[in-house]
Design an enzyme around this catalytic site. Sequence first.
Site, PDB file in Angstrom:
ATOM      1  N   GLU A   1     -27.532  34.625  67.699  1.00  0.00           N
ATOM      2  CA  GLU A   1     -27.666  35.354  69.236  1.00  0.00           C
ATOM      3  C   GLU A   1     -26.736  34.416  70.098  1.00  0.00           C
ATOM      4  O   GLU A   1     -27.433  33.874  70.884  1.00  0.00           O
ATOM      5  CB  GLU A   1     -28.680  35.856  69.916  1.00  0.00           C
ATOM      6  CG  GLU A   1     -29.681  36.679  68.943  1.00  0.00           C
ATOM      7  CD  GLU A   1     -30.828  37.161  69.322  1.00  0.00           C
ATOM      8  OE1 GLU A   1     -31.426  36.589  70.231  1.00  0.00           O
ATOM      9  OE2 GLU A   1     -31.239  38.203  69.039  1.00  0.00           O
TER      10      GLU A   1
ATOM     11  N   ASN B   1     -24.767  35.753  63.704  1.00  0.00           N
ATOM     12  CA  ASN B   1     -25.579  37.172  63.542  1.00  0.00           C
ATOM     13  C   ASN B   1     -25.816  37.367  65.272  1.00  0.00           C
ATOM     14  O   ASN B   1     -26.185  36.618  66.134  1.00  0.00           O
ATOM     15  CB  ASN B   1     -26.962  36.757  63.087  1.00  0.00           C
ATOM     16  CG  ASN B   1     -27.714  38.115  62.872  1.00  0.00           C
ATOM     17  OD1 ASN B   1     -27.311  39.072  62.238  1.00  0.00           O
ATOM     18  ND2 ASN B   1     -29.098  38.065  63.051  1.00  0.00           N
TER      19      ASN B   1
ATOM     20  N   HIS C   1     -30.774  46.422  66.379  1.00  0.00           N
ATOM     21  CA  HIS C   1     -31.936  46.834  67.008  1.00  0.00           C
ATOM     22  C   HIS C   1     -31.625  47.941  68.090  1.00  0.00           C
ATOM     23  O   HIS C   1     -30.800  47.508  68.920  1.00  0.00           O
ATOM     24  CB  HIS C   1     -32.833  45.539  67.765  1.00  0.00           C
ATOM     25  CG  HIS C   1     -33.372  44.539  67.044  1.00  0.00           C
ATOM     26  ND1 HIS C   1     -34.331  44.885  65.979  1.00  0.00           N
ATOM     27  CD2 HIS C   1     -32.991  43.294  66.583  1.00  0.00           C
ATOM     28  CE1 HIS C   1     -34.512  43.671  65.486  1.00  0.00           C
ATOM     29  NE2 HIS C   1     -33.755  42.561  65.850  1.00  0.00           N
TER      30      HIS C   1
ATOM     31  N   GLU D   1     -30.893  43.600  61.204  1.00  0.00           N
ATOM     32  CA  GLU D   1     -32.207  43.757  61.592  1.00  0.00           C
ATOM     33  C   GLU D   1     -32.556  45.150  62.169  1.00  0.00           C
ATOM     34  O   GLU D   1     -33.093  45.484  63.253  1.00  0.00           O
ATOM     35  CB  GLU D   1     -32.314  42.833  62.814  1.00  0.00           C
ATOM     36  CG  GLU D   1     -32.047  41.210  62.399  1.00  0.00           C
ATOM     37  CD  GLU D   1     -32.399  40.306  63.423  1.00  0.00           C
ATOM     38  OE1 GLU D   1     -33.153  40.510  64.483  1.00  0.00           O
ATOM     39  OE2 GLU D   1     -31.821  39.205  63.270  1.00  0.00           O
TER      40      GLU D   1
ATOM     41  N   ASP E   1     -34.126  48.542  63.551  1.00  0.00           N
ATOM     42  CA  ASP E   1     -35.341  49.303  63.696  1.00  0.00           C
ATOM     43  C   ASP E   1     -34.862  50.322  64.738  1.00  0.00           C
ATOM     44  O   ASP E   1     -33.994  49.958  65.567  1.00  0.00           O
ATOM     45  CB  ASP E   1     -36.512  48.431  64.085  1.00  0.00           C
ATOM     46  CG  ASP E   1     -36.314  47.384  64.969  1.00  0.00           C
ATOM     47  OD1 ASP E   1     -35.185  47.431  65.670  1.00  0.00           O
ATOM     48  OD2 ASP E   1     -37.209  46.543  65.051  1.00  0.00           O
TER      49      ASP E   1
HETATM   50  C1  XIL Z   1     -38.333  38.291  66.215  1.00  0.00           C
HETATM   51  C2  XIL Z   1     -39.787  38.413  65.294  1.00  0.00           C
HETATM   52  O1  XIL Z   1     -39.616  39.812  64.643  1.00  0.00           O
HETATM   53  C3  XIL Z   1     -40.809  38.242  65.842  1.00  0.00           C
HETATM   54  O2  XIL Z   1     -42.038  38.467  65.167  1.00  0.00           O
HETATM   55  C4  XIL Z   1     -40.874  36.808  66.746  1.00  0.00           C
HETATM   56  O3  XIL Z   1     -42.017  36.818  67.568  1.00  0.00           O
HETATM   57  C5  XIL Z   1     -39.662  36.711  67.528  1.00  0.00           C
HETATM   58  O4  XIL Z   1     -38.674  37.120  66.649  1.00  0.00           O
HETATM   59  N1  XIL Z   1     -33.425  38.986  66.935  1.00  0.00           N
HETATM   60  C6  XIL Z   1     -33.638  37.973  66.013  1.00  0.00           C
HETATM   61  C7  XIL Z   1     -34.974  37.957  65.335  1.00  0.00           C
HETATM   62  O5  XIL Z   1     -32.745  37.501  65.507  1.00  0.00           O
HETATM   63  O6  XIL Z   1     -35.071  37.033  64.520  1.00  0.00           O
HETATM   64  C8  XIL Z   1     -36.074  38.501  66.024  1.00  0.00           C
HETATM   65  O7  XIL Z   1     -37.344  38.333  65.277  1.00  0.00           O
HETATM   66  C9  XIL Z   1     -35.733  39.871  66.605  1.00  0.00           C
HETATM   67  C10 XIL Z   1     -34.598  39.466  67.613  1.00  0.00           C
END
Ligand code: XIL
Length: 474
Positions: free
Chosen positions: A275, A317, A353, A383, A385
């Site tokens: 990020e 990422n 996401h 990631e 979902d």
């Molecule tokens: C999230 C985890 O799922 C949580 O358990 C934690 O509290 C915060 O991080 N982007 C990312 C991940 O790159 O590492 C994040 O994971 C979700 C968003």
Amino acid sequence: MVLALVAPMLVACRVQVTPAGVRFSFAGDDLVVHVPAGSVGTEVTMTAVALPEPAGANTVPDTAFSVTPDRGWAVPVRITLAYARSAVPAGVAEGLLTMVRRESSGWVPVAGATVDTLAATATAELTTLGQLAVGWVGCDRRYASTCTLREAAAPIGIRVGATLEPAQIGDAAYISVLHREFGAVTPENALKMYSIQNQRGVWTFAGADAVVDHAADNGLEVRGHTLVWSQDQYTPAWVAGLTDPAELRAFTDEYIATVVGRYAGRIPRWDVVNEPLATYGTGRAGSVWDDLLGAGWIADAFRAAHAADPDAELWINEYGTDWVPGKHAALLALVGELVADGVPVHGVGIQAHRTSTAGPDAAAFRRQLQDFTALGLQVAITELDVPTDPRDSGAATAQAAAYRRLVEACVAVEGCTEVTTWGITDADTWLDGLGVFRTPTRPLLFDDSMQPKPAYRAVLGALCAGRPKGAAAV
Ligand code: XIL
């Protein structure tokens, strides 16, 4: 002489016995086999009992029997099991069927078994009896339901991953689905800076080690997530509070060298920088690294990781590029600069996401992936979902369609090498704790009871469909 009898109580089980000279009769549920004197004795009782439970993922319902002789038995027995065509699961071709026997590793094919699809029977000659069924073995990608996600994806060069937290290693249900369906894990939190060095100078590797060891012991690849997460919200307070650029640089270099070095050879790829851009914008995230070290810190992080493990794939990422206006172009510009400067970067992770079941536009998403492969890089969905609205009765279907669009886009781009979902079960998702969505969000491929959802079948179908001809190559 070949005899066949159908025991009245064993509707699906016919037992034929060779060689000539063998007689048999029934005593209640028992098949009594009379063997000629001088072979193995004079009489053996075979008990064939229908197994009450569904006998396994790759068996046709109501075909599983336990066939047991009452003593040592060395004469081949020809066993014929019948199946009802209507019981063969949708998507499994009858040509895939065979006879299977239960062993400790699961159902395995019986050598030499044949299937007569006209008679709807499977036949084999056996000296080892035990639990037998009509089933199929292995994955045939023409029939999605014969495959797990991992099996469907491997032949097209895609890893399917899921998150793994140290505490989940003790969760038998989670682990069994992980091992069955997935080929890779991303530690959800255990490898983040706030887990590894939340307090200055105190290294804490226990959780990360547990995940990495579990992966190694079980043939799972690890995505090292993540070395520098450029969002102050997730940066250890003591790091975010640094004010001296030299101190931050020294710590960051030491941190990357130590963590990457520790897992060299065991973690083949790292999200070196996570990020780098503002969550809902197109500029830099504005972290302590941006503030103290200037824009060049990203390239430096990649160089440090490369020095620590020259064999590791190094990834950048990012979140929200699929829906925050302008963010894809900003990431592309940043990555383009790294490539042009000869920075050792090998892949771009698109978190994907989603914020709802709407979108993305499949073609636009695919073009975004191709923008990165056109630079000679790999790309991955890292990631995934897809949250749903619990008030929406059609949510599971819309969610399946969204998953399908996203995975189809990856499949359509030859350089897209991974799809990782951010969790396995709806019972355990970070989204429900975010305070952003109406809960439960049910964003994953398996429901609260670990049963596959329509979204699972959509992903499996997209993977089984395979790369289209002319998928854009790296
Ligand atoms: C999230 C985890 O799922 C949580 O358990 C934690 O509290 C915060 O991080 N982007 C990312 C991940 O790159 O590492 C994040 O994971 C979700 C968003």
